[in-house]
Design a protein around this motif. Structure first.
Motif, PDB file in Angstrom:
ATOM      1  N   LEU A  61       1.018  -0.805   0.105  1.00 21.73           N
ATOM      2  CA  LEU A  61      -0.008  -0.737   0.414  1.00 21.73           C
ATOM      3  C   LEU A  61       0.815   1.240   0.037  1.00 21.73           C
ATOM      4  O   LEU A  61       2.049   1.019   0.373  1.00 21.73           O
ATOM      5  CB  LEU A  61      -0.653  -0.059   0.862  1.00 21.73           C
ATOM      6  N   VAL A  62       0.272   2.291  -0.785  1.00 20.63           N
ATOM      7  CA  VAL A  62       1.167   3.422  -1.127  1.00 20.63           C
ATOM      8  C   VAL A  62      -0.139   4.369  -0.137  1.00 20.63           C
ATOM      9  O   VAL A  62      -0.873   4.135  -0.727  1.00 20.63           O
ATOM     10  CB  VAL A  62       1.749   4.025  -2.230  1.00 20.63           C
ATOM     11  N   THR A  89      -0.750   4.374 -13.656  1.00 21.00           N
ATOM     12  CA  THR A  89      -0.425   3.383 -12.470  1.00 21.00           C
ATOM     13  C   THR A  89      -0.253   4.793 -11.012  1.00 21.00           C
ATOM     14  O   THR A  89       0.554   5.252 -11.121  1.00 21.00           O
ATOM     15  CB  THR A  89       0.160   2.744 -12.632  1.00 21.00           C
ATOM     16  N   VAL A  90      -0.725   3.683  -9.502  1.00 18.96           N
ATOM     17  CA  VAL A  90      -0.913   4.640  -8.835  1.00 18.96           C
ATOM     18  C   VAL A  90       0.798   4.602  -8.634  1.00 18.96           C
ATOM     19  O   VAL A  90       1.656   3.993  -8.192  1.00 18.96           O
ATOM     20  CB  VAL A  90      -0.640   4.335  -7.613  1.00 18.96           C
ATOM     21  N   GLN A  91       1.696   6.374  -7.812  1.00 16.92           N
ATOM     22  CA  GLN A  91       3.002   6.002  -7.568  1.00 16.92           C
ATOM     23  C   GLN A  91       2.616   6.455  -6.173  1.00 16.92           C
ATOM     24  O   GLN A  91       2.331   7.250  -5.798  1.00 16.92           O
ATOM     25  CB  GLN A  91       3.853   6.773  -8.262  1.00 16.92           C
ATOM     26  N   LEU A 143      -2.210  16.363 -12.203  1.00 20.57           N
ATOM     27  CA  LEU A 143      -0.655  15.186 -11.466  1.00 20.57           C
ATOM     28  C   LEU A 143       0.005  16.033 -11.193  1.00 20.57           C
ATOM     29  O   LEU A 143       0.628  17.003 -11.993  1.00 20.57           O
ATOM     30  CB  LEU A 143      -0.342  13.976 -12.433  1.00 20.57           C
ATOM     31  N   GLY A 144       0.365  16.472  -9.672  1.00 21.72           N
ATOM     32  CA  GLY A 144       1.103  17.207  -9.183  1.00 21.72           C
ATOM     33  C   GLY A 144       1.158  18.903  -9.477  1.00 21.72           C
ATOM     34  O   GLY A 144       0.350  18.871  -9.295  1.00 21.72           O
ATOM     35  N   ASP A 145       2.010  18.888  -9.636  1.00 23.30           N
ATOM     36  CA  ASP A 145       2.054  21.265  -9.412  1.00 23.30           C
ATOM     37  C   ASP A 145       2.058  20.717 -11.486  1.00 23.30           C
ATOM     38  O   ASP A 145       1.770  21.787 -12.008  1.00 23.30           O
ATOM     39  CB  ASP A 145       2.633  21.326  -9.501  1.00 23.30           C
ATOM     40  N   GLY A 159       0.802   0.154  -8.059  1.00 23.89           N
ATOM     41  CA  GLY A 159       0.858  -0.565  -9.603  1.00 23.89           C
ATOM     42  C   GLY A 159      -0.692  -0.048  -9.893  1.00 23.89           C
ATOM     43  O   GLY A 159      -0.522  -0.939 -10.944  1.00 23.89           O
ATOM     44  N   LYS A 160      -1.452   0.184  -8.712  1.00 22.05           N
ATOM     45  CA  LYS A 160      -2.922  -0.201  -9.136  1.00 22.05           C
ATOM     46  C   LYS A 160      -3.377   1.113 -10.545  1.00 22.05           C
ATOM     47  O   LYS A 160      -3.047   2.474 -10.518  1.00 22.05           O
ATOM     48  CB  LYS A 160      -3.327   0.007  -8.067  1.00 22.05           C
ATOM     49  N   ASN A 161      -3.997   0.503 -11.611  1.00 27.57           N
ATOM     50  CA  ASN A 161      -4.697   1.674 -12.229  1.00 27.57           C
ATOM     51  C   ASN A 161      -4.823   3.090 -11.735  1.00 27.57           C
ATOM     52  O   ASN A 161      -5.903   2.892 -10.680  1.00 27.57           O
ATOM     53  CB  ASN A 161      -5.442   0.790 -12.605  1.00 27.57           C
ATOM     54  N   LEU A 162      -4.484   3.738 -12.033  1.00 29.72           N
ATOM     55  CA  LEU A 162      -4.998   5.265 -11.232  1.00 29.72           C
ATOM     56  C   LEU A 162      -6.858   6.069 -11.375  1.00 29.72           C
ATOM     57  O   LEU A 162      -7.336   5.724 -10.262  1.00 29.72           O
ATOM     58  CB  LEU A 162      -4.145   6.740 -12.145  1.00 29.72           C
ATOM     59  N   LEU A 163      -7.237   5.314 -12.214  1.00 35.12           N
ATOM     60  CA  LEU A 163      -8.465   5.564 -12.598  1.00 35.12           C
ATOM     61  C   LEU A 163      -9.359   4.665 -11.525  1.00 35.12           C
ATOM     62  O   LEU A 163     -10.679   4.923 -10.994  1.00 35.12           O
ATOM     63  CB  LEU A 163      -8.814   5.313 -13.658  1.00 35.12           C
ATOM     64  N   GLU A 164      -8.667   3.406 -11.641  1.00 37.58           N
ATOM     65  CA  GLU A 164      -9.592   2.191 -10.121  1.00 37.58           C
ATOM     66  C   GLU A 164      -9.112   2.799  -8.555  1.00 37.58           C
ATOM     67  O   GLU A 164     -10.646   2.614  -8.460  1.00 37.58           O
ATOM     68  CB  GLU A 164      -9.117   1.437 -10.774  1.00 37.58           C
TER      69      GLU A 164
END
Lengths: 537, 229
Positions: free
Chosen positions: A19-20, A83-85, A70-72, A34-39
């Motif tokens: 988990l992050v 993907t989730v980082q 994403l970010g700035d 690593g999960k799809n960001l939309l999911e």
């Protein structure tokens, strides 16, 4: 084989992912790395719009509807492609994102005909919902829309309205990746692009109807549902497909006692979110086959009590006779409770138990469909295991004249013709069935049973999962579940089966039969009207 | 703060019966006066407003004692339903079921059909049957408001006639269409050219209203500016 409490077949083997923490609009969530960001965003309850993304298909990021910051960085990115980082900062509710999604939606609607009035998808259309959520304004375009063919016959089941298509690519990907039969492709270019069949091909794959479900607009629609009913007029009952032994979860959509369609539930963890064409058409047997609605005695209509008393009297002399001359056939199409009641009656009568099943039809594939067309073979087998004789043994017993009375529960018995002729020699043939069949002429007593749309009970699929069936309709006239008839027969025989309803039968079954230990009766999901069942699409 | 008014009740009020007798006396007086004198009483009879020979023919119908009174129905009177037509004479209805969905009485029953001869510019869905049970109808007018195609209206200026049999009050598609006029309203609003269309109309608040002075007009409606009225 141990029965499990409604697990999901599609669930991958769970290894605990790392988990992050990510920040969504300043709020911190823990999501798997690593999960799809939309999911991930949908999982944490973020309202992100999307058209082309589908959890069972590859990612193409074609519709650009799931843009997030994403970010700035100033430039927005489609969430489905990320993907989730660790330490990701996602902007999803800012004015910039809202404006971008609104602009994309306006672009998507550029050539959409907005004929929701006659569109079968209206009411469960993703585009309709996103428009209400994100745009809600009139088009600013003064030019006429590009006109495309409104009715393209793609195959035996699907009709295409090319104007409504928003080119999300879901159907093309489904046919290529899931069905492994790339029958669909994009033709022409620019805003004249259309989905079409490859030259000389037609959309006739046994899973083709899924494209009508995953189409986010009304471009691909089911021919048999075309103009039949508006979606919101239908009532939905969650039950189990009785087409084969796979026992897929499904929603039965019905109105005024008629089934209009069968669709997989909008749950991505259940039967891969697909259903085969054959499974979607099982409701047609309700229309094609003739129903048995009244009990009959020697071909004459009679009342329920007379019928059960007659059976009891005829059986009285045979109980405990030498060589157990009574046979009980459990059709492989009845519910677990019916089969249990049949097994109990066989116990009371000291009868031999037979399994009435149909042979494999060879229609199985590697997606969902199995070769075995009997929906509850596993459940019925579990009732007696090794003591359960097969249809061949039944035919032999009939040939030898070893049987004097036969009790057939269910419509599943497929007896060869020579053995059927031997039925004439028996003293008593009782048939408890929802549908009229060839056997009915041989039966001395016919008991009308509830069909699978009228049953509250459970069935067991080939994987050993016990699944709950829920009733959509009331049984017609004197029809009632098999177990009900068998309980009545038990009363006439002065034998108490120990239960008076389906749930009672189930709890007794799970207590007495080892393989059902730990199985659950399942949630009560009431039949609900799609109009009031929350937003669809 | 609310003003408190105290009413003194006398013994006469508390007796109650004298007031009843007084009121009954008024009723009885009207009864006998109306029965035994030949006063002409203005009467508005239900369902006869739109009989063609009623307004024009001064002769009193047989058995008629009162003074005849006619009155125009208001513009937005909700009468019998009617199905509007396209210029080619077919029903404008596309069987979208909005009216049947919104109907609180469930009195509208539509079965959709598909026009096999539809060209790409035609609407392929049409109502194969369109049935309204006027006895079940609660005359709320929500169906007309829900209709996105200007296909169903209740401005027929006709009242529901008394029927001898319940089935006679069930209006079939041909009956509903027999009252219909041709409508040229653009489906779904002013269409793709809505800016020019609004500029031509002058005011976006322009609405479609029935104008019975144009009863010869096959369109049945003319656009009237609400501001100029």
């Amino acid at each position: 084989m141990t029965m499990k409490a409604q697990p999901s077949k599609a669930q991958p083997s769970e290894t605990q992912p790392e988990l992050v923490e990510i920040a969504v609009d300043g709020e911190t969530f823990s999501v798997p790395k690593g999960k799809n960001l939309l999911e991930a965003l949908l999982d944490v309850g973020e309202d992100v719009s999307y058209f082309c993304y589908h959890p069972r298909l590859s990612i193409v990021a074609k519709c650009r509807q799931c843009l997030v910051g994403l970010g700035d960085g100033h430039k927005l990115v489609p969430a489905c492609q990320m993907t989730v980082q660790e330490g990701m900062k996602v902007r999803s509710k800012t004015e910039q994102v809202r404006e971008a999604r609104q602009a994309i939606l306006e672009f998507t609607l550029l050539n959409h005909p907005l004929d929701c009035v006659i569109c079968d998808k209206a009411g469960e259309c993703t585009l309709q919902r996103q428009y209400m959520d994100w745009d809600g304004e009139a088009s600013l375009v003064n030019h006429d829309k590009v006109s495309k063919p409104k009715k393209v016959d793609l195959g035996p089941d699907i009709v295409l309205d090319a104007e409504r298509c928003i080119l999300c690519d879901r159907c093309v990907r489904f046919m290529a990746e899931v069905a492994k039969a790339p029958q669909l492709l994009f033709a022409k270019r620019g805003d004249h692009t259309e989905v079409s069949c490859a030259p000389g091909e037609q959309l006739d794959h046994p899973y083709a109807l899924n494209v009508a479900d995953i189409c986010p607009v009304g471009a691909l629609t089911d021919k048999s549902f075309r103009f039949q009913s508006r979606v919101w007029d239908l009532w939905s009952t969650r039950t189990v497909c009785q087409g084969c032994a796979a026992g897929c979860d499904m929603e039965l959509h019905h109105k005024d006692g008629d089934v209009y369609r069968q669709v997989p539930p909008k749950r991505w963890d259940l039967n891969l979110n697909w259903m085969c064409n054959d499974g979607r058409r099982t409701y047609r047997q309700l229309l094609e086959k003739e129903r048995v609605t009244h009990p009959s005695l020697g071909g004459e209509r009679t009342d329920p009590d007379t019928a059960t008393t007659h059976i009891a009297e005829a059986l009285q002399g045979l109980i405990g006779a030498e060589g157990s001359p009574i046979g009980v056939v459990l059709g492989a199409d009845v519910s677990n409770e019916d089969a249990y009641a049949g097994a109990r009656i066989a116990q009371v009568l000291g009868a031999r138990l037979y399994l009435g099943d149909r042979p494999d039809d060879g229609k199985g594939d590697d997606i969902l469909r199995l070769n075995d067309p009997n929906p509850n073979r596993a459940g019925v087998r579990a009732m007696a295991n090794k003591d359960l004789l097969n249809t061949k043994a039944l035919a032999e017993a009939l040939n030898d004249g070893a049987l004097k009375a036969l009790l057939v529960v269910g419509d599943g018995l497929d007896l060869p013709a020579p053995a059927q002729r031997k039925l004439n020699a028996l003293d008593l043939v009782v048939l408890s069935t929802p549908f009229s069949s060839a056997l009915i002429k041989k039966a001395s007593v016919v008991l009308p049973a509830a069909a699978w749309t009228e049953i509250d009970g459970t069935c067991t699929n080939a994987a050993g999962e016990v699944k709950r069936m829920r009733p959509a309709f009331e049984p017609p006239s004197h029809a009632r579940p098999h177990w009900d008839w068998l309980v009545r027969l038990g009363v006439a025989l002065d034998a108490d089966l120990g239960f008076l309803d389906a749930e009672g039968a189930f709890s007794e079954m799970s207590a007495n039969i080892e393989t059902f230990a730990g199985a659950s009766w399942g949630d009560t999901i009431p039949t609900q009207r799609l109009r009031f069942s929350g937003r669809r699409g | 703060m609310a003003k408190v008014v105290s009413i003194k009740r006398t013994l006469w009020d508390a007796l109650y019966l004298p007031s009843i007798i007084k009121g009954l006396g008024i009723t009885l007086r009207h009864f006998f006066v109306n029965t035994f004198t030949s006063r002409e009483i203005e009467t508005l009879r239900y369902g006869e407003w739109d009989l063609p020979d009623y307004k024009d023919n001064p002769a009193k119908p047989e058995g008629w004692r009162g003074k005849k009174k006619t009155r125009d129905l208001p513009d937005r009177h909700r009468g019998l339903h009617r199905l509007m037509k396209r210029p080619d004479g077919s029903a404008r209805c596309t069987a979208c079921m909005m009216c049947a969905t919104v109907c609180p009485a469930n009195c509208i029953h539509i079965e959709a059909g598909e026009r096999e001869d539809a060209t790409s510019r035609d609407i392929e869905k049409y109502p194969a049957t369109f049935v309204i049970d006027e006895l079940v109808c609660v005359v709320c007018g929500l169906c007309v408001e829900a209709c996105p195609c200007d296909a169903l209206r209740m401005d027929s200026q006709q009242m529901m006639k008394p029927v001898a049999h319940r089935d006679d009050a069930v209006q079939q598609k041909d009956q509903l269409m027999s009252r219909g006029a041709t409508s040229i309203a653009v489906d779904g609003g002013a269409g793709a050219d809505w800016r020019n269309e609004y500029a031509r109309l002058g005011d976006a608040r322009q609405i479609y209203r029935p104008d019975r002075s144009f009863s010869d007009d096959p369109i049945g409606y003319r656009i009237r500016n609400t501001d100029s009225k």
